[in-house]
Design a protein around this motif. Structure first.
Motif, mmCIF file in Angstrom:
data_model
loop_
_atom_site.group_PDB
_atom_site.id
_atom_site.type_symbol
_atom_site.label_atom_id
_atom_site.label_comp_id
_atom_site.label_asym_id
_atom_site.label_seq_id
_atom_site.Cartn_x
_atom_site.Cartn_y
_atom_site.Cartn_z
ATOM 1 N N ILE A 30 0.864 -1.185 0.000
ATOM 2 C CA ILE A 30 0.000 0.000 0.000
ATOM 3 C C ILE A 30 0.898 1.232 0.000
ATOM 4 N N TYR A 31 0.702 2.102 -1.004
ATOM 5 C CA TYR A 31 1.489 3.339 -1.064
ATOM 6 C C TYR A 31 1.315 4.133 0.210
ATOM 7 N N THR A 32 2.295 4.747 0.761
ATOM 8 C CA THR A 32 3.667 4.832 0.337
ATOM 9 C C THR A 32 4.537 3.903 1.180
ATOM 10 N N GLY A 33 4.367 3.969 2.487
ATOM 11 C CA GLY A 33 5.213 3.167 3.379
ATOM 12 C C GLY A 33 5.080 1.674 3.170
ATOM 13 N N TRP A 36 7.261 0.496 0.357
ATOM 14 C CA TRP A 36 8.678 0.356 0.716
ATOM 15 C C TRP A 36 8.922 -0.968 1.439
ATOM 16 N N VAL A 37 8.033 -1.297 2.370
ATOM 17 C CA VAL A 37 8.166 -2.549 3.126
ATOM 18 C C VAL A 37 7.979 -3.745 2.184
ATOM 19 N N ALA A 38 6.980 -3.665 1.303
ATOM 20 C CA ALA A 38 6.704 -4.761 0.363
ATOM 21 C C ALA A 38 7.880 -5.006 -0.575
ATOM 22 N N VAL A 89 0.538 -5.589 2.192
ATOM 23 C CA VAL A 89 1.591 -5.092 3.084
ATOM 24 C C VAL A 89 1.373 -3.611 3.361
ATOM 25 N N ASP A 90 1.419 -3.255 4.659
ATOM 26 C CA ASP A 90 1.344 -1.842 5.038
ATOM 27 C C ASP A 90 2.417 -1.558 6.081
ATOM 28 N N VAL A 119 2.237 -6.346 8.421
ATOM 29 C CA VAL A 119 2.365 -4.950 8.860
ATOM 30 C C VAL A 119 3.677 -4.781 9.613
ATOM 31 N N LEU A 120 4.393 -3.726 9.285
ATOM 32 C CA LEU A 120 5.659 -3.441 9.943
ATOM 33 C C LEU A 120 5.454 -3.137 11.431
#
Length: 164
Positions: A30-33, A36-38, A89-90, A119-120
């Motif tokens: 999911i944009y944006t963060g 990056w994680v994905a 992914v978020d 999720v991070l």
């Protein structure tokens, strides 16, 4: 108390996920963060299916109040969603409303076999019944603070930001 290193959290997430998702699973950040994680998870897991990205702004239930995000983007899913396991992914799980919006956007692309959530960090104060399948860390955050993920020259960083 210092915040955890998001790069280490991503590595721990990848290890927890390894062997627990279908070989042909599709991963969508999911944009944006979350994107990056994905990107990092997708690379660490060596997934064969190309990485996808979701823009959820138009599906948010607060769209009328907050308007378009200044970096408006389009969803890009380079694989068939129908009948496929999807790993969404978020970066930060807060109220659950971003995940609800992401599910609405995802179903515009088809009907997945299953949707799992990575999720991070979770910051608490959920308003919707959303729970991650894989979680990097649970971080206590005051109601007047936000937990924000940034990407500084290719390195992820978590920060607490007090709302004005």
């Amino acid at each position: 108390m210092p915040l955890p290193d998001p790069e280490q959290l991503v590595r721990a997430l990848a290890e927890a996920m390894r062997g627990r998702i279908a070989a042909d699973a599709g991963m969508i950040g999911i944009y944006t963060g979350g994107a990056w994680v994905a990107e990092r998870l997708h690379r660490a897991l060596g997934l064969a299916t190309p990485l996808g990205f979701l823009a959820v702004t138009l599906h948010r239930d607060d769209f009328g109040r907050i308007g378009l995000h200044r970096e408006s983007r389009r969803s890009q899913i380079p694989f068939a969603v129908d009948g496929r396991e999807i790993v969404l992914v978020d970066d930060v799980l807060h109220t659950g409303r971003t995940i609800r919006a992401a599910l609405n956007e995802l179903f515009d692309f088809g009907r997945p076999k299953a949707v799992r959530l990575a999720v991070l960090a979770e910051r608490g104060m959920r308003e919707l019944p959303v729970a991650p399948d894989w979680l990097g860390a649970k971080i206590e955050v005051r109601s007047d603070e936000d937990l924000v993920l940034s990407n500084e020259n290719g390195k992820l960083r978590l920060a607490m930001v007090t709302r004005p």
